[in-house]
Motif scaffolding. Structure first.
Motif, PDB file in Angstrom:
ATOM      1  N   ASP A 109      -6.344   3.832  10.559  1.00 35.03           N
ATOM      2  CA  ASP A 109      -4.925   3.511  10.640  1.00 35.03           C
ATOM      3  C   ASP A 109      -4.676   2.011  10.577  1.00 35.03           C
ATOM      4  O   ASP A 109      -3.602   1.565  10.186  1.00 35.03           O
ATOM      5  CB  ASP A 109      -4.300   4.095  11.914  1.00 35.03           C
ATOM      6  CG  ASP A 109      -4.836   3.466  13.190  1.00 35.03           C
ATOM      7  OD1 ASP A 109      -6.038   3.120  13.232  1.00 35.03           O
ATOM      8  OD2 ASP A 109      -4.056   3.322  14.142  1.00 35.03           O
ATOM      9  N   ALA A 110      -5.686   1.238  10.938  1.00 34.03           N
ATOM     10  CA  ALA A 110      -5.586  -0.222  10.875  1.00 34.03           C
ATOM     11  C   ALA A 110      -6.156  -0.772   9.575  1.00 34.03           C
ATOM     12  O   ALA A 110      -6.214  -1.976   9.384  1.00 34.03           O
ATOM     13  CB  ALA A 110      -6.302  -0.846  12.063  1.00 34.03           C
ATOM     14  N   ALA A 117       6.704   5.912   4.736  1.00 38.28           N
ATOM     15  CA  ALA A 117       7.171   7.278   4.483  1.00 38.28           C
ATOM     16  C   ALA A 117       6.432   8.314   5.324  1.00 38.28           C
ATOM     17  O   ALA A 117       7.026   9.316   5.736  1.00 38.28           O
ATOM     18  CB  ALA A 117       7.043   7.613   2.998  1.00 38.28           C
ATOM     19  N   ILE A 118       5.163   8.081   5.584  1.00 42.03           N
ATOM     20  CA  ILE A 118       4.390   9.045   6.379  1.00 42.03           C
ATOM     21  C   ILE A 118       4.411   8.712   7.868  1.00 42.03           C
ATOM     22  O   ILE A 118       3.729   9.353   8.666  1.00 42.03           O
ATOM     23  CB  ILE A 118       2.936   9.181   5.874  1.00 42.03           C
ATOM     24  CG1 ILE A 118       2.149   7.875   6.045  1.00 42.03           C
ATOM     25  CG2 ILE A 118       2.903   9.663   4.435  1.00 42.03           C
ATOM     26  CD1 ILE A 118       0.658   8.003   5.790  1.00 42.03           C
ATOM     27  N   GLY A 119       5.200   7.714   8.240  1.00 43.92           N
ATOM     28  CA  GLY A 119       5.349   7.363   9.648  1.00 43.92           C
ATOM     29  C   GLY A 119       4.194   6.581  10.238  1.00 43.92           C
ATOM     30  O   GLY A 119       4.012   6.540  11.452  1.00 43.92           O
ATOM     31  N   LYS A 120       3.405   5.938   9.379  1.00 43.81           N
ATOM     32  CA  LYS A 120       2.269   5.129   9.828  1.00 43.81           C
ATOM     33  C   LYS A 120       2.356   3.742   9.206  1.00 43.81           C
ATOM     34  O   LYS A 120       1.549   3.381   8.357  1.00 43.81           O
ATOM     35  CB  LYS A 120       0.944   5.782   9.410  1.00 43.81           C
ATOM     36  CG  LYS A 120       0.759   7.196   9.880  1.00 43.81           C
ATOM     37  CD  LYS A 120       0.198   7.210  11.252  1.00 43.81           C
ATOM     38  CE  LYS A 120      -0.144   8.658  11.630  1.00 43.81           C
ATOM     39  NZ  LYS A 120      -0.277   8.834  13.028  1.00 43.81           N
ATOM     40  N   PRO A 121       3.380   2.941   9.578  1.00 48.08           N
ATOM     41  CA  PRO A 121       3.526   1.616   8.968  1.00 48.08           C
ATOM     42  C   PRO A 121       2.225   0.824   9.058  1.00 48.08           C
ATOM     43  O   PRO A 121       1.604   0.783  10.120  1.00 48.08           O
ATOM     44  CB  PRO A 121       4.636   0.952   9.775  1.00 48.08           C
ATOM     45  CG  PRO A 121       5.035   1.889  10.842  1.00 48.08           C
ATOM     46  CD  PRO A 121       4.285   3.164  10.688  1.00 48.08           C
ATOM     47  N   PHE A 122       1.818   0.249   7.940  1.00 48.41           N
ATOM     48  CA  PHE A 122       0.513  -0.415   7.903  1.00 48.41           C
ATOM     49  C   PHE A 122       0.386  -1.520   8.941  1.00 48.41           C
ATOM     50  O   PHE A 122      -0.710  -1.808   9.419  1.00 48.41           O
ATOM     51  CB  PHE A 122       0.170  -0.919   6.498  1.00 48.41           C
ATOM     52  CG  PHE A 122       0.746  -2.252   6.119  1.00 48.41           C
ATOM     53  CD1 PHE A 122       0.070  -3.429   6.422  1.00 48.41           C
ATOM     54  CD2 PHE A 122       1.950  -2.347   5.445  1.00 48.41           C
ATOM     55  CE1 PHE A 122       0.589  -4.673   6.070  1.00 48.41           C
ATOM     56  CE2 PHE A 122       2.476  -3.577   5.082  1.00 48.41           C
ATOM     57  CZ  PHE A 122       1.795  -4.743   5.401  1.00 48.41           C
ATOM     58  N   THR A 123       1.481  -2.146   9.329  1.00 49.18           N
ATOM     59  CA  THR A 123       1.396  -3.229  10.318  1.00 49.18           C
ATOM     60  C   THR A 123       1.117  -2.708  11.723  1.00 49.18           C
ATOM     61  O   THR A 123       0.664  -3.465  12.577  1.00 49.18           O
ATOM     62  CB  THR A 123       2.689  -4.070  10.333  1.00 49.18           C
ATOM     63  OG1 THR A 123       3.793  -3.231  10.683  1.00 49.18           O
ATOM     64  CG2 THR A 123       2.930  -4.733   8.987  1.00 49.18           C
ATOM     65  N   ILE A 161       1.575   1.162  -1.423  1.00 49.48           N
ATOM     66  CA  ILE A 161       0.771   1.426  -0.217  1.00 49.48           C
ATOM     67  C   ILE A 161       1.631   1.226   1.037  1.00 49.48           C
ATOM     68  O   ILE A 161       1.662   2.078   1.926  1.00 49.48           O
ATOM     69  CB  ILE A 161      -0.470   0.521  -0.160  1.00 49.48           C
ATOM     70  CG1 ILE A 161      -1.443   0.854  -1.289  1.00 49.48           C
ATOM     71  CG2 ILE A 161      -1.175   0.650   1.193  1.00 49.48           C
ATOM     72  CD1 ILE A 161      -2.548  -0.186  -1.482  1.00 49.48           C
ATOM     73  N   ALA A 162       2.327   0.095   1.097  1.00 46.46           N
ATOM     74  CA  ALA A 162       3.161  -0.196   2.264  1.00 46.46           C
ATOM     75  C   ALA A 162       4.299   0.819   2.380  1.00 46.46           C
ATOM     76  O   ALA A 162       4.597   1.310   3.477  1.00 46.46           O
ATOM     77  CB  ALA A 162       3.705  -1.621   2.171  1.00 46.46           C
ATOM     78  N   VAL A 212       7.976  -0.926  12.023  1.00 50.79           N
ATOM     79  CA  VAL A 212       8.696  -0.323  10.897  1.00 50.79           C
ATOM     80  C   VAL A 212       9.476  -1.412  10.164  1.00 50.79           C
ATOM     81  O   VAL A 212       9.432  -1.500   8.929  1.00 50.79           O
ATOM     82  CB  VAL A 212       9.622   0.822  11.366  1.00 50.79           C
ATOM     83  CG1 VAL A 212      10.600   1.228  10.273  1.00 50.79           C
ATOM     84  CG2 VAL A 212       8.794   2.022  11.819  1.00 50.79           C
ATOM     85  N   VAL A 213      10.167  -2.262  10.917  1.00 49.64           N
ATOM     86  CA  VAL A 213      10.949  -3.347  10.305  1.00 49.64           C
ATOM     87  C   VAL A 213      10.022  -4.307   9.550  1.00 49.64           C
ATOM     88  O   VAL A 213      10.288  -4.666   8.390  1.00 49.64           O
ATOM     89  CB  VAL A 213      11.777  -4.110  11.373  1.00 49.64           C
ATOM     90  CG1 VAL A 213      12.376  -5.393  10.800  1.00 49.64           C
ATOM     91  CG2 VAL A 213      12.863  -3.203  11.939  1.00 49.64           C
TER      92      VAL A 213
END
Length: 186
Positions: free
Chosen positions: A47-48, A95-101, A89-90, A124-125
């Protein structure tokens, strides 16, 4: 420092001379794989490593294309494609609820904060801003390439701005959110 590590393959690719783009793609692929391996050894979850894994896939494909046909039309649009892939990717991570940040932020944030709505909303922001920056950068780089200047100073400036603007936003937004949280806690 986490963001620098995350985007290191893209930076490596960008600093290679245009005429050696196949070697730049290969070097970026090797860096992406090395970062993933090193981070997994230290216990970092996938996830990271969303951007890193996407980077490895992108640079694997680009390496194959670049070595198969060094004069491919993909070359002129490789910078635009790079930013476009990062935007996808971002965007997909949002969209899948796993913001890359989120995965990156968890590296420096106490575990008890991870599930809190303000922490998730902040990420998310931030991810949305990175997504927008990548998308705008991709469009501008495609226009620059279409105008016949794919490897120009203008393209370089656009690429740099495409990383610096969201990075500065990230730092300032986090400071703003932390200051606001500090006021509420009083």
């Amino acid at each position: 420092m986490s963001y620098l590590r995350t985007f290191l393959p893209w930076i490596v690719f960008a600093v290679f001379p245009s005429g050696s783009w196949q070697w730049g793609a290969l070097a970026a692929l090797l860096v992406a794989v090395a970062i993933i391996a090193q981070q997994r050894r230290t216990g970092t979850g996938f996830d990271a490593l969303i951007i890193e894994c996407g980077s490895a896939v992108f640079f694997a494909a680009l390496t194959v294309i670049a070595f198969a046909d060094p004069h491919s039309g993909v070359h002129d649009y490789s910078a635009a494609l790079s930013s476009g892939v990062l935007a996808v990717i971002a965007g997909v991570s949002l969209a899948i609820g796993k913001p890359f940040t989120l995965g990156i932020a968890k590296r420096t944030t106490p575990r008890e904060v991870w599930g809190l709505k303000p922490f998730i909303r902040t990420n998310v922001v931030i991810t949305a801003v990175w997504t927008l920056a990548f998308a705008v950068t991709a469009v501008v780089l495609a226009l620059v390439a279409h105008a016949g200047h794919p490897h120009s100073s203008t393209a370089t400036i656009v690429q740099i701005a495409g990383f610096v603007v969201p990075m500065v936003f990230t730092v300032r937004y986090i400071a703003y959110v932390q200051a606001k949280a500090g006021q509420v806690a009083r």
